[in-house]
Design an enzyme around this catalytic site. Structure first.
Site, PDB file in Angstrom:
ATOM      1  N   LYS A   1      47.149 -38.267   2.375  1.00  0.00           N
ATOM      2  CA  LYS A   1      46.592 -37.190   3.433  1.00  0.00           C
ATOM      3  C   LYS A   1      47.545 -37.102   4.705  1.00  0.00           C
ATOM      4  O   LYS A   1      47.397 -37.973   5.596  1.00  0.00           O
ATOM      5  CB  LYS A   1      45.123 -37.672   3.767  1.00  0.00           C
ATOM      6  CG  LYS A   1      44.364 -36.445   4.538  1.00  0.00           C
ATOM      7  CD  LYS A   1      43.369 -37.012   5.414  1.00  0.00           C
ATOM      8  CE  LYS A   1      43.899 -37.321   6.810  1.00  0.00           C
ATOM      9  NZ  LYS A   1      44.397 -36.005   7.597  1.00  0.00           N
TER      10      LYS A   1
ATOM     11  N   VAL B   1      38.306 -36.594   4.595  1.00  0.00           N
ATOM     12  CA  VAL B   1      39.109 -36.907   3.565  1.00  0.00           C
ATOM     13  C   VAL B   1      39.821 -38.184   4.033  1.00  0.00           C
ATOM     14  O   VAL B   1      39.856 -39.139   2.678  1.00  0.00           O
ATOM     15  CB  VAL B   1      40.404 -36.004   3.459  1.00  0.00           C
ATOM     16  CG1 VAL B   1      41.627 -36.461   2.428  1.00  0.00           C
ATOM     17  CG2 VAL B   1      39.851 -34.523   3.056  1.00  0.00           C
TER      18      VAL B   1
ATOM     19  N   GLU C   1      50.068 -48.896  11.366  1.00  0.00           N
ATOM     20  CA  GLU C   1      51.159 -48.639  12.583  1.00  0.00           C
ATOM     21  C   GLU C   1      50.574 -47.827  13.469  1.00  0.00           C
ATOM     22  O   GLU C   1      50.137 -46.639  13.222  1.00  0.00           O
ATOM     23  CB  GLU C   1      52.322 -47.888  11.597  1.00  0.00           C
ATOM     24  CG  GLU C   1      53.493 -48.099  12.455  1.00  0.00           C
ATOM     25  CD  GLU C   1      53.777 -46.888  13.589  1.00  0.00           C
ATOM     26  OE1 GLU C   1      53.454 -47.523  14.769  1.00  0.00           O
ATOM     27  OE2 GLU C   1      54.270 -45.961  13.065  1.00  0.00           O
TER      28      GLU C   1
ATOM     29  N   GLY D   1      40.624 -36.105   9.107  1.00  0.00           N
ATOM     30  CA  GLY D   1      40.560 -37.588   8.981  1.00  0.00           C
ATOM     31  C   GLY D   1      39.043 -38.097   8.739  1.00  0.00           C
ATOM     32  O   GLY D   1      38.758 -38.930   7.833  1.00  0.00           O
TER      33      GLY D   1
ATOM     34  N   GLY E   1      43.318 -32.472   4.732  1.00  0.00           N
ATOM     35  CA  GLY E   1      41.943 -32.245   5.334  1.00  0.00           C
ATOM     36  C   GLY E   1      41.884 -33.174   6.518  1.00  0.00           C
ATOM     37  O   GLY E   1      42.886 -33.792   7.015  1.00  0.00           O
TER      38      GLY E   1
ATOM     39  N   CYS F   1      55.319 -43.117  19.175  1.00  0.00           N
ATOM     40  CA  CYS F   1      54.567 -44.355  19.318  1.00  0.00           C
ATOM     41  C   CYS F   1      55.529 -45.509  19.919  1.00  0.00           C
ATOM     42  O   CYS F   1      54.951 -46.173  20.793  1.00  0.00           O
ATOM     43  CB  CYS F   1      53.743 -45.195  18.113  1.00  0.00           C
ATOM     44  SG  CYS F   1      55.018 -45.119  16.697  1.00  0.00           S
TER      45      CYS F   1
END
Length: 467
Positions: A167, A203, A242, A200, A198, A276
């Site tokens: 996804k 899906v 992560e 979160g 889709g 990140c």
């Protein structure tokens, strides 16, 4: 509207809803993808389970060949895919070429090799210890590095002999569709790789909870990671996470200050700050603090904000209006709490597009919101320290531990400080990112590692056979 890729075929979603894909530089709709449903997840998971026995028993050399063929095709299509990424998430085209597209090709090539060379058997006394693929993997990926994060999960999973349901982020999903086309073209067996686009909460959560899924690999916010882990725990799945970061860049008094600040600013602002592992906290000795602030402001003024397809652009738009609003709120919060805005701010640099000026804060104190929380935009905080111990204390005093940097006159001194940091990666005197080294975090920055041999090990189970 695009379709889903399930069981080796492009197929319509069970849902008739769609998601607009918006160009963040123009605010125009450039594509639509299905807003998939739990029924689509069911179909994909069943297809992946059906394909698992055959793929797991496929010779490692054959798995490696298919991944190698995919890496070559990715390189051939790199310009086209880079333009796609520049359009749907706003990365400047040059950066989209080098980092968003060609780096994933390098990672994919590395797993083509590891598929065949990574040892799967060893002897311990009278036991044969074997490594086997864990099974069906649900891969849930973010929008900031839309292709790289796919490859970081899908490539080692396939190399290990697992099958995958992916996804991608609904915000920037188009690179995932390009990768599905590549896997189909090279002849990956039906059901080995499946794509369900889709949202979160629909899906992603259905994937994390699905009984046919043996492992979930997720990249995103720490809050969303907690939710994924909770859902997966109901069926005791393996989870790799992560998550967020608030990485510190410690500049010791004997370091090359000008170089350290220049590289530190560049690292903070890369990908419009939507990274990140970005070094968003620059920790500088109080005796050098004013000069560091001056250098940071001077460097920030050199970052041109504009159209991702303009060669002069260094910072493109943030990925969405939601993300821009989030970053603006943090900039306002920083000023409210007493930090001093010395560059950038909340003024819109262009009439159209989700842009934010590269922003620098001075007079930032430990514990301020902008010093503790992940902003995910081009916002740098400069924090003074009085001793090496205090610098390490400030660096470690967040809930995160993903990356960081240390600058010193000698490598040995920088390494000595780096060993004291509770973080998964540390750059020594500007050491370059290595896409073949393990990547992951301490504390609430995640669980597990991606990239390299450690990334492959995440997708393997261990069996001992006593002889």
């Amino acid at each position: 509207m695009r379709q889903l890729y399930i069981g080796g075929f492009w197929t319509a979603s069970a849902s008739d809803e769609s998601i607009d894909v918006v160009n963040p530089a123009t605010e125009e709709i450039i594509d639509r993808v299905p807003a998939g449903s739990p029924d689509d997840v069911e179909s994909a998971a069943v297809a992946a389970r059906k394909a698992f026995p055959g793929w797991s028993e496929t010779a490692p050399s054959e798995r490696g060949k298919l991944l190698g063929d995919a890496a070559e095709l990715l390189k051939q299509r790199s310009e086209e895919i880079a333009k796609t990424i520049a359009a749907d998430m706003g990365a400047p085209l040059g950066f989209a070429r080098r980092v968003q597209t060609l780096m994933p090709a390098t990672v994919l090539s590395s797993y083509a090799q590891l598929a065949e060379t990574h040892p799967r058997e060893s002897r311990v006394g009278n036991s044969m210890v074997v490594k086997e693929p864990i099974g069906v993997v649900a891969a849930i990926t973010p929008w900031n590095y839309p292709l790289h994060q796919i490859i970081c999960k899908v490539a080692p999973a396939l190399a290990a002999g697992c099958t995958v349901v992916l996804k991608p982020s609904e915000v920037a999903p188009l690179a995932a569709y390009a990768m599905a086309e590549i896997f189909a073209e090279v002849g990956l067996p039906p059901g080995v790789f499946n794509l369900v686009s889709g949202r979160g909460p629909v899906v992603g959560e259905a994937m994390a909870a699905h009984p046919e899924v043996d492992m979930v690999s997720f990249t995103g916010s720490t809050a969303a990671g907690r939710r994924v882990a909770a859902l997966a725990a109901e069926s005791v799945k393996r989870v790799a996470l992560e998550l967020g970061g608030k990485s510190a860049n410690i500049i010791l008094p004997d370091a090359d200050l000008a170089l350290a600040v220049k590289v530190g600013v560049a690292n903070c602002f890369v990908n419009a700050g939507q990274t990140c592992s970005a070094w968003t906290r620059m920790i500088v000795h109080r005796d050098q603090y004013d000069e560091a602030v001056r250098l940071a402001v001077e460097a920030a003024r050199g970052y041109t904000v504009g159209d991702p397809f303009d060669d002069s652009t260094k910072i493109g738009p943030l990925v969405s209006a939601t993300q821009r609003d989030r970053v603006v709120r943090y900039i306002n919060r920083g000023q409210e709490e007493g930090a001093r805005l010395v560059a950038g701010g909340t003024e819109r640099p262009h009439d159209r597009g989700y842009y934010v000026e590269p922003t620098v804060f001075a007079a930032v104190e430990p514990g301020m919101t902008i010093e503790q929380e992940e902003i995910f935009g081009p916002v740098l905080s400069l924090i003074p320290y009085t001793s090496e111990d205090k610098a390490v204390e400030i660096a470690n005093d967040t809930k995160y531990g993903l990356a960081g940097a240390v600058w010193a006159a000698t490598e040995d001194r920088a390494i000595a400080v780096a060993r004291r940091l509770r973080t998964g990666q540390v750059a020594i005197n500007g050491g370059r990112f290595n896409p073949l080294a393990p990547f992951g975090g301490y504390k609430q920055s995640g669980v597990g590692r991606e990239l390299g041999e450690q990334g492959l090990e995440e997708y393997l189970e261990t069996k001992a056979m006593q002889l």
